[in-house]
Design a protein around this motif. Structure first.
Motif, mmCIF file in Angstrom:
data_model
loop_
_atom_site.group_PDB
_atom_site.id
_atom_site.type_symbol
_atom_site.label_atom_id
_atom_site.label_comp_id
_atom_site.label_asym_id
_atom_site.label_seq_id
_atom_site.Cartn_x
_atom_site.Cartn_y
_atom_site.Cartn_z
ATOM 1 N N UNK A 404 0.758 -1.055 -0.004
ATOM 2 C CA UNK A 404 -0.012 0.045 0.084
ATOM 3 C C UNK A 404 0.748 1.176 -0.045
ATOM 4 N N UNK A 405 0.162 2.203 -0.595
ATOM 5 C CA UNK A 405 0.915 3.822 -0.332
ATOM 6 C C UNK A 405 0.936 4.470 0.897
ATOM 7 N N UNK A 406 1.702 3.649 1.647
ATOM 8 C CA UNK A 406 1.235 4.351 3.320
ATOM 9 C C UNK A 406 2.763 4.150 3.830
ATOM 10 N N UNK A 409 4.109 0.902 3.843
ATOM 11 C CA UNK A 409 4.471 0.449 2.630
ATOM 12 C C UNK A 409 5.805 1.004 2.033
ATOM 13 N N UNK A 410 6.075 2.329 2.634
ATOM 14 C CA UNK A 410 7.471 2.789 2.149
ATOM 15 C C UNK A 410 8.527 1.969 2.829
ATOM 16 N N UNK A 411 8.386 1.553 4.126
ATOM 17 C CA UNK A 411 9.099 0.679 4.939
ATOM 18 C C UNK A 411 9.405 -0.658 4.162
ATOM 19 N N UNK A 412 8.263 -1.520 3.618
ATOM 20 C CA UNK A 412 8.236 -2.457 2.822
ATOM 21 C C UNK A 412 9.189 -2.544 1.710
ATOM 22 N N UNK A 413 8.870 -1.328 0.965
ATOM 23 C CA UNK A 413 9.615 -1.066 -0.423
ATOM 24 C C UNK A 413 10.934 -1.091 0.049
ATOM 25 N N UNK A 414 11.437 -0.433 1.018
ATOM 26 C CA UNK A 414 12.851 -0.315 1.569
ATOM 27 C C UNK A 414 13.303 -1.760 1.678
ATOM 28 N N UNK A 415 12.355 -2.447 2.465
ATOM 29 C CA UNK A 415 12.890 -3.787 2.793
ATOM 30 C C UNK A 415 13.203 -4.584 1.539
#
Ligand SMILES: Nc1ncnc2c1ncn2[C@@H]1O[C@H](COP(=O)(O)OP(=O)(O)O)[C@@H](O)[C@H]1O
Ligand SMILES: [Mg+2]
Length: 481
Positions: A404-406, A409-415
């Motif tokens: 999700x765009x939250x 979600x940003x932390x997940x994309x980092x991961x």
């Protein structure tokens, strides 16, 4: 070493004989004097304070010899006599952990640089190592492109490849893979491999050809045709030095000069009839109907059941040779040859100075060509990498599905970015860890043959691997996002 067009034209098979240019790299006389080879004492252990009780072993003892152009010098002796060690010393190879004293000269010039030596000589080593995913013709093409003179045109090099394949009877298997036993890729037979190793060396038309047991593993017909090829090269002014194991009496008769070694010492140097006379003078008359090679090797062998007596016998023969007229004659010849100024020294010197035959870019181009070919045919490596990438992409894709765009979600994309980068670096590293050690002996031998610079090899690997990985990773990314 520019070859005249006429010599490179394909010609009919001439019962396994090699026809080479008469002009290039001929008339090289190889001499060696006072050669001593020691295995150095084992160094003090890292942990142990005491020095191990290991004496300096003297494996080649004060040997001398001469190999002339136009002749085959056959080095013979029982196993462990020091033949391979001598050949390694003469070719300045594989002797990193040995202490070598004495001098090796070509046409009165001391040779102490391997690159210089490999510019004028070829060395058919005992073990055949090839990139098994290449075809026979491709392997020879690669050798021709990087080892033949840079002024020779592409067409001439290809004609030379054809000529060598014809003459060594390799035409039949020119489009067969060489084969990798470990990967289960069946390729050419053992005899064809031996002939391919021989072909790789003579493709450059070297002035001196060293062969370590060139006929081992061949049937008697093929062994004969290899020796005949050597004889033909000799006839054209080349200097041939080979060690040989169990030659048949027919092959034995082909040799011009014989060099017998026993226990690291010279036991005889001379022609075949002189050998017979010398052994008779020492009380070892050659029996009638006996293969002379077998008789000499048997006489000079150390029998485990009768060690003392054998050692005594070998010592007697070697001492007998040292005080014989044959030894005196050989010494005189060596003195004369190593002292005389060579008439063709100018062209010889220029050959010695040109270490790499191909230019920098040519080396890189052909290395990339070989690397791409071998990689595209290496089903294991490419398949494993593709399957692995596909599954990892699938797993990552499922775990990070519909982010999700939250803030979360940003932390997940980092991961996922971190995971992708670590995965990319580790899978690449393991790929190289698998493939590089297998290719290391080939790289090492090619480098000893002064075929290419290390940096070019590295760049070619980098370019091919990166290309393949970019392709796979693009698939990977397209699956993820
Ligand atoms: N690097 C080495 N370290 C220790 N011993 C060696 C080394 N190289 C050769 N030798 C010994 O020297 C002797 C001659 O070896 P080699 O030249 O391989 O014999 P050949 O080729 O005549 O069978 C053998 O006894 C061998 O064990
Ligand atoms: Mg050997």
């Amino acid at each position: 070493m520019i070859k005249p067009q006429s010599d490179l034209l394909p010609r009919p098979i001439s019962n396994g004989s090699i026809s080479v240019n008469m002009e290039s790299g001929n008339n090289l006389t190889l001499t060696w004097e006072g050669l001593n080879v020691y295995v150095p004492e084992a160094k003090e252990g890292f942990f142990s304070k005491k020095k191990p009780k290991c004496e300096k072993m003297h494996i080649v003892q004060n040997v001398f010899g001469i190999a002339r152009p136009g002749q085959i010098l056959a080095i013979m002796g029982a196993s462990g006599a020091g033949k391979t060690t001598l050949l390694n010393v003469l070719t300045l190879r594989n002797n990193e952990n040995l202490v070598v004293q004495g001098s090796v000269k070509i046409n009165s010039k001391i040779i102490d640089d391997r690159k210089q030596l490999s510019a004028v000589s070829g060395y058919v080593q005992q073990n055949d190592i090839f990139i098994g995913t290449l075809k026979v013709a491709e392997h020879l093409k690669f050798q021709a492109m990087l080892r033949m003179d840079r002024h020779t045109s592409y067409e001439e090099k290809m004609k030379r490849v054809e000529l060598v394949m014809n003459d060594l009877n390799l035409k039949k298997c020119e489009n067969t893979l060489i084969g990798v036993a470990q990967l289960g890729i069946k390729g050419i037979s053992g005899g064809e491999m031996r002939r391919l190793a021989f072909a790789s060396e003579i493709i450059t038309d070297p002035g001196i050809l060293f062969c370590d047991e060139p006929t081992s593993g061949l049937d008697s017909f093929m062994a004969m045709s290899i020796v005949e090829s050597m004889k033909n090269l000799a006839k054209q002014g080349k200097t041939i030095v080979c060690t040989i194991h169990q030659p048949s009496s027919e092959i034995f008769e082909i040799f011009d000069r014989l060099y017998l070694m026993a226990e690291g010492r010279s036991a005889f140097l001379g022609d075949l009839t002189e050998a017979k006379d010398f052994f008779a003078s020492q009380g070892f008359t050659l029996p009638i109907n006996y293969n002379p090679a077998d008789y000499y090797i048997k006489t000079l062998a150390i029998l485990p059941s009768n060690k003392e007596e054998s050692k005594e016998r070998v010592k007697k023969i070697c001492d007998g040779y040292d005080s014989s007229k044959y030894c005196q004659e050989a010494m005189d010849n060596i003195k004369k040859a190593s002292g005389e100024q060579n008439l063709k020294s100018a062209s010889f010197q220029s050959q010695l100075s040109s270490a790499y035959k191909a230019g920098w870019l040519t080396q890189l181009k052909w290395l990339i060509w070989r690397s791409f070919l071998s990689m595209s045919r290496n089903p294991m490596e490419t398949k494993i990498l593709a399957i692995q990438t596909f599954f990892i992409a699938l797993i990552f894709g499922l775990i990070y599905l519909q982010i999700e765009d939250s803030q979360e979600g940003v932390q997940n994309i980092n991961g996922v970015l971190f995971l992708l980068i670590t995965n990319a670096s580790f899978s690449n590293m393991f790929g190289v860890l698998n493939s590089f050690p297998a290719e290391l002996p080939i790289f090492y031998r090619d480098h000893q043959n002064s075929m290419y610079r290390t940096v070019n090899y590295y760049l070619s690997k980098l370019i091919t691997e990166v290309n393949l990985l970019i392709y796979l990773k693009m698939e990977d990314l397209s699956l993820n996002f």
